[in-house]
Design an enzyme around this catalytic site. Structure first.
Site, mmCIF file in Angstrom:
data_model
loop_
_atom_site.group_PDB
_atom_site.id
_atom_site.type_symbol
_atom_site.label_atom_id
_atom_site.label_comp_id
_atom_site.label_asym_id
_atom_site.label_seq_id
_atom_site.Cartn_x
_atom_site.Cartn_y
_atom_site.Cartn_z
ATOM 1 C CG HIS A 245 -1.882 -1.138 1.278
ATOM 2 N ND1 HIS A 245 -2.832 -1.363 0.314
ATOM 3 C CD2 HIS A 245 -2.001 -2.164 2.169
ATOM 4 C CE1 HIS A 245 -3.520 -2.460 0.612
ATOM 5 N NE2 HIS A 245 -3.024 -2.968 1.726
ATOM 6 C CG ASP A 308 -2.764 -4.655 5.010
ATOM 7 O OD1 ASP A 308 -1.866 -3.811 5.175
ATOM 8 O OD2 ASP A 308 -3.896 -4.357 4.566
ATOM 9 C CD GLU A 309 -5.354 -6.022 1.165
ATOM 10 O OE1 GLU A 309 -5.100 -4.843 0.822
ATOM 11 O OE2 GLU A 309 -6.506 -6.456 1.258
ATOM 12 C CB VAL A 310 3.166 -7.642 0.921
ATOM 13 C CG1 VAL A 310 4.437 -7.378 0.099
ATOM 14 C CG2 VAL A 310 3.184 -6.827 2.206
ATOM 15 C CD GLN A 311 -1.145 -7.912 -4.231
ATOM 16 O OE1 GLN A 311 -1.127 -8.816 -5.069
ATOM 17 N NE2 GLN A 311 -2.011 -7.883 -3.225
#
Length: 1047
Positions: A245, A308-311
């Site tokens: 993010h 969170d939500e590390v691509q």
């Protein structure tokens, strides 16, 4: 025995007792009581609890019209055992309390001040207002309550990155949180879509990463929120979400984020998945600055690092990151661990605990490194089954699953409700974990308000009343789970919250008077909301104000002489304008005090036109100060240009110069007597110190004293020009003969300029230095603007640069230096670039430049003082004419010709590229305002002294002018406002100062946008004229009683 009700009297007292009390402390409350409260140092507990009492007592607990024979509550006692203080509320603090209600006393006992706060909140929930008897009662007393929270972490996540939320919205949310005993604000302050947090070492992050320059949380804003939360028992834990993010970080420097050629889309767009470029060393330099700034302004020892939500696909498809991973033998998870270890090394020492979202634990499990020398707290939101595993591995856990306020179905598997507010039931029925034997602890839970579809407009309808249901579950014992019973409590509590200023709606069909009378009793942060008054209250206030005004004028007039020199008006003063006609006027011979010490002093001379001029300047100052915001054309010009308000300071500087020339005549400086010069020097120094230091501390934080203000500017100009007048050489002897011809007048004009040529040489030197600075200093780039030499913009001018370097403050009109909290004093914020209603002050456009919010500038700075001194030199010239020339017609000729010449030269310079600008005090501004003030003096001289006419017009200004310095100090010091604020109706926020000022009351106008309506503006104008009238009456009283005060 159970009584049907306990009634609280009108003068119920609050007493507070701290452990080991050894000294008294007294406070005055909104009712009749004045209560003695013994307590021990430090005073922190008393400060916070008494503030909470004021908030609680906004429920109009001071009103009682009750004749029922019920026991009465006369006293509320709060006992706090531990008065120790801390920079931030500790995470594991004791929040328990006991509440004992037995007439005539209510006793709240707590170990800490935080427990006492919650005891007071419970008390407000127990008090009910009877619409029939108009009494506040507590049902079914006596009562005894022993209470403590089930969980120590009871929080709300507030997302201000996807949509910016105003400080008022955040504070209102904190008010509501305190009322339902939530104690943790998780501030998700930055995210993919915006970076609204100011980081001084990396200003580009917010300048380019925020939605706009006006949508940035400055350091003072963060400090304000943290302080506001702390007084309500709420911790503030910030979240810097990394490494995912991070798209907003790349707005200022694209190299900080992954190029991400392949992305996985999300429900809100691809930008949400872009992570930091963890292979770039510059990332850690920036991250270190961000973490240091965060720790500086958020005193809590816990920091949320997101995670969170590390691509990972963005990393594996970025060539630079791929090469880094190959060289260091890392896979995606190894690279994530590498980033966490680097981040851990950057954490400031004040951070003792780190929080992470559950993806970090899900991805790394036992490989998750310690951060800040301990295992991170795991916040579970996505996969509740991870809770047991995290606890087993020694991680403390915070539960967010099921508490997402942005979801239509906050709990998976449950149906969508017909009424969306009924989702509070789903949240209420979330199964909270029991205490268990495990290395880790369940700290509590938090509701999450993500703001993708939320702004100030809709925030509170999404938060409340559902958040109150979550709060009850996090506080109450584990066996309190019945939603039907909770609904009864929630319906009552939400009405009390609405009555105290929180915009909270109903959960079903019911009646709550606060729904139609919202903000009748407001919370402490809503002091700008209008106060609605009945006709009886308005009549009472009008009568009281009349009596108070008579009393105040009389007392003030009698007491103003204290600390000043009060002199009677000289009956033998010789007017500067002889009574004879022009042809019969003879020059007076000078009396040489140096050679004839026994000679009498020359008679004191007074020109009434000067008094009228001073009084007019004072009146204009008050007018533009009080009505400028309502009438922008008379307020200060936003940058270049000339408005009425811009003439006030030059008028002060000008008339000071005239006064200098007259004041030092008595020392006969023309004769060059050294003894007289040093006497004059001592007099000038004494007046300078009084002017410069006497008002410095008024209305400003002593830790941020403004070195320069209006009076300080006047003092500097006075002292500089007084030294010139005392010590600079000049020609002596009589002027050329005057035969009444134009040619003679021209020769005498030339002689006067040559006589004081060193004054004019000094003026030319000051103008040259000022111009050299403005156009010659190379200003470094600032606020995202390319600067350099010769730039005259708010961000890049050399005066800004020099003042900032020497004075070391960003802007003297910013709130941290005593300015208006809304930055209304900063003129350039009304430029079209910074205000959508320019020349008024309102919301900044979306593309507003960074300097609109942060551009440092002060119109009374150092560089602009150089040319301000020139204005005073111009005034000295007018005083010289007054001294040396006795013919009224020649005086008018000398003054008018010089004034017109200045106007012409100033306008030529303005249209040639040197703009009129009071902030820079440009050369053109000096000349144009010097000409205007000179012509105004000519006008005053004509109608007051030479051909007296329209006495009714100028006489009020003469009354003001004869005691100008006193009236200036009192008007600028808001003496009348201060007196009126001491009188209020039940609540200090309903003081007479707030009620009588037009922004504080509905004057028959129910439109909330009335600041933009002409009728509202004219109300302010009428109020201001009445305000000036009060000072005129005081000036007349002093004039008639021959009281003339000088410093």
């Amino acid at each position: 025995m159970l009584h049907p009700a306990l009634s609280i009297t009108a003068d119920a007292e609050l007493s507070l007792v701290a452990g080991a009390a050894d000294r008294p402390y007294t406070l005055s409350w909104g009712g009749k009581s004045r209560t003695s409260m013994p307590l021990a140092q430090p005073f922190f507990a008393v400060t916070e609890i008494t503030r909470a009492w004021r908030r609680a007592s906004h429920m109009r607990m001071s009103i009682r019209v009750c004749t029922d024979p019920v026991p009465l509550i006369h006293q509320i006692i709060v006992f706090v055992n531990d008065t120790a203080t801390a920079a931030a509320k500790p995470a594991d603090v004791d929040e328990s309390y006991t509440l004992n209600i037995t007439a005539p006393t209510i006793l709240i006992s707590a170990q800490t001040e935080w427990g006492a706060l919650y005891g007071l909140e419970t008390l407000t929930q127990l008090v009910h207002y009877n619409q029939t008897t108009h009494a506040h009662t507590i049902s079914h007393g006596p009562l005894f309550i022993r209470d403590a929270p089930r969980f120590t972490w009871r929080g709300l996540l507030l997302d201000t990155a996807n949509h910016y939320l105003s400080l008022d919205a955040i504070k209102t949310t904190l008010d509501g949180m305190a009322m339902v005993k939530l104690n943790l604000l998780h501030w998700h302050i930055v995210d993919s879509y915006s970076f609204p947090m100011e980081v001084m070492q990396q200003q580009g992050l917010s300048q380019h990463g925020a939605w706009s320059a006006s949508r940035v949380y400055r350091r003072e804003d963060v400090d304000d929120v943290v302080r506001y939360a702390r007084t309500r028992g709420i911790r503030v834990v910030p979240e810097i979400d990394v490494p995912g993010h991070a798209a907003s970080w790349g707005a200022s420097d694209p190299g900080l984020v992954s190029t991400c050629p392949v992305v996985n889309g999300t429900d809100i767009g691809n930008i949400n998945v872009i992570p930091l470029n963890v292979a770039e060393e510059r990332v850690y330099q920036v991250l270190g600055d961000v973490l240091n700034a965060t720790a500086t302004h958020f005193p809590d020892t816990t920091l949320h690092l997101g995670g969170d939500e590390v691509q990972f696909s963005c990393w594996t498809h970025d060539p630079l990151i791929q090469d880094f991973m190959t060289r260091h033998g890392l896979d995606e998870l190894g690279l994530l661990i590498f980033f966490l270890n680097r981040t851990d090394a950057l954490l400031p020492d004040s951070i003792q605990q780190v929080m992470l979202w559950d993806e970090m634990f899900d991805n790394l499990g036992p490989r998750l490194p310690e951060l800040a020398h301990c295992k991170p707290i795991i916040e579970v939101w996505n996969n509740r089954t991870l809770m047991d595993a995290a606890l087993a591995q020694g991680h403390d856990v915070l539960l967010a699953t099921g508490f997402y306020l942005d979801r239509q179905t906050p709990v998976d598997g449950r149906p969508t409700h017909w009424f969306w507010v009924d989702t509070w039931v789903d949240m209420y029925e979330v199964e909270l974990p029991e205490d268990r034997e495990s290395p880790g602890r369940v700290l509590g839970g938090e509701a999450c308000m993500w703001s993708e579809q939320v702004s100030d407009i809709s925030l509170h309808t999404r938060l409340w009343p559902r958040l109150a249901g979550v709060a009850e579950r996090l506080w109450s014992p584990a066996d309190i789970t019945d939603a039907a019973l909770a609904a009864q409590r929630l319906g009552a509590v939400r009405c009390k919250m609405a009555a105290r200023g929180v915009p909270i709606g109903p959960i079903w069909a019911d009646y709550c008077s606060a729904d139609t009378e919202f903000a009748l009793i407001s919370s402490t942060n809503h002091h700008n909301k209008p106060v609605q008054l009945t006709s009886g209250e308005m009549l009472a206030i009008t009568l009281f104000m009349f009596l108070l005004g008579v009393f105040f004028v009389y007392i003030a007039a009698c007491c103003f002489g204290i600390g000043f020199t009060v002199r009677p008006r000289d009956s033998n003063r010789t007017p500067l304008l002889p009574a004879s006609t022009d042809s019969n006027i003879q020059s007076k011979s000078n009396i040489d005090l140096a050679t004839d010490p026994v000679a009498p002093k020359p008679p004191r001379e007074r020109l009434s036109a000067l008094d009228v001029y001073r009084g007019l300047t004072i009146a204009v100052m008050i007018l533009v100060d009080e009505t400028g915001a309502a009438f922008p054309p008379i307020d200060h010009a936003p940058w270049n240009g000339l408005h009425l308000a811009d003439t006030v300071v030059p008028s002060f500087d000008f008339i000071v110069g005239v006064s200098i020339a007259l004041a030092f005549k008595r020392f006969d400086l023309e004769a060059g007597a050294q003894g007289q010069r040093w006497t004059a020097f001592k007099k000038a120094t004494d007046r300078f110190l009084k002017l410069f230091g006497g008002i410095t501390f008024m209305n400003y934080d002593l830790t941020n004293i403004r070195i320069f203000g209006i009076l300080q500017r006047v003092a500097v100009c006075y002292f500089a020009v007084a030294l010139m007048e005392i010590f600079l050489p000049r020609l002596t002897g009589a002027l050329p003969a005057d035969n009444g011809t134009w040619a003679d007048w021209m020769r005498r004009t030339q002689h006067l300029f040559w006589r004081y040529r060193w004054h004019w040489f000094s003026a030319a030197l000051l103008l040259a230095v000022h111009t050299s600075i403005l156009y010659g200093v190379d200003v470094p780039d600032a606020f995202g603007e390319r600067c350099g030499r010769g730039q005259l913009t708010p961000a890049c001018n050399a005066a800004t640069y020099i003042d900032r370097l020497i004075l070391t403050v960003p802007h003297m009109y910013f709130p941290e230096n005593g300015g208006d909290p809304a930055h209304a004093d900063v003129t350039f914020k009304r430029l079209p670039e910074c205000s959508s209603c320019s020349p008024g002050l309102c919301v900044a456009p979306a593309d507003a430049p960074a300097w609109c919010l942060h551009g440092p500038f002060d119109p009374e700075g150092l560089v602009s003082s150089l040319t301000a001194i020139v204005t005073t030199i111009i005034g000295v010239h007018y005083g010289h004419v007054l001294r040396q020339i006795k013919s009224p017609m020649e005086r008018i000729f000398q003054w008018s010709s010089f004034a017109l010449l200045q106007l012409l030269l100033g306008l030529i310079l303005h249209f040639s590229g040197i703009p009129l600008n009071i902030n820079l005090y440009s050369v053109s501004f000096v000349l144009v305002t010097g000409g205007m003030t000179g012509l105004l003096l000519v006008l005053c001289y004509l109608i007051v002294d030479y051909r007296p006419t329209a006495r009714w017009l100028w006489l009020p200004f003469m009354w003001l002018g004869t005691n100008a310095i006193v009236i200036f100090l009192c008007a600028e010091g808001d003496v009348i406002d201060w007196v009126l604020s001491c009188f209020y109706l039940e609540d200090p926020d309903r003081s007479l100062a707030n009620i009588l000022w037009p922004t504080g009351v509905y004057w028959g106008d129910d439109d909330d946008v009335r600041p933009y309506k002409p009728s509202y503006n004219y109300q302010i104008m009428l109020w201001c004229l009445a305000y000036i009238g009060v000072w005129v009456l005081l000036g007349r009283w002093m004039y008639n009683n021959k009281i003339f005060i000088k410093i």
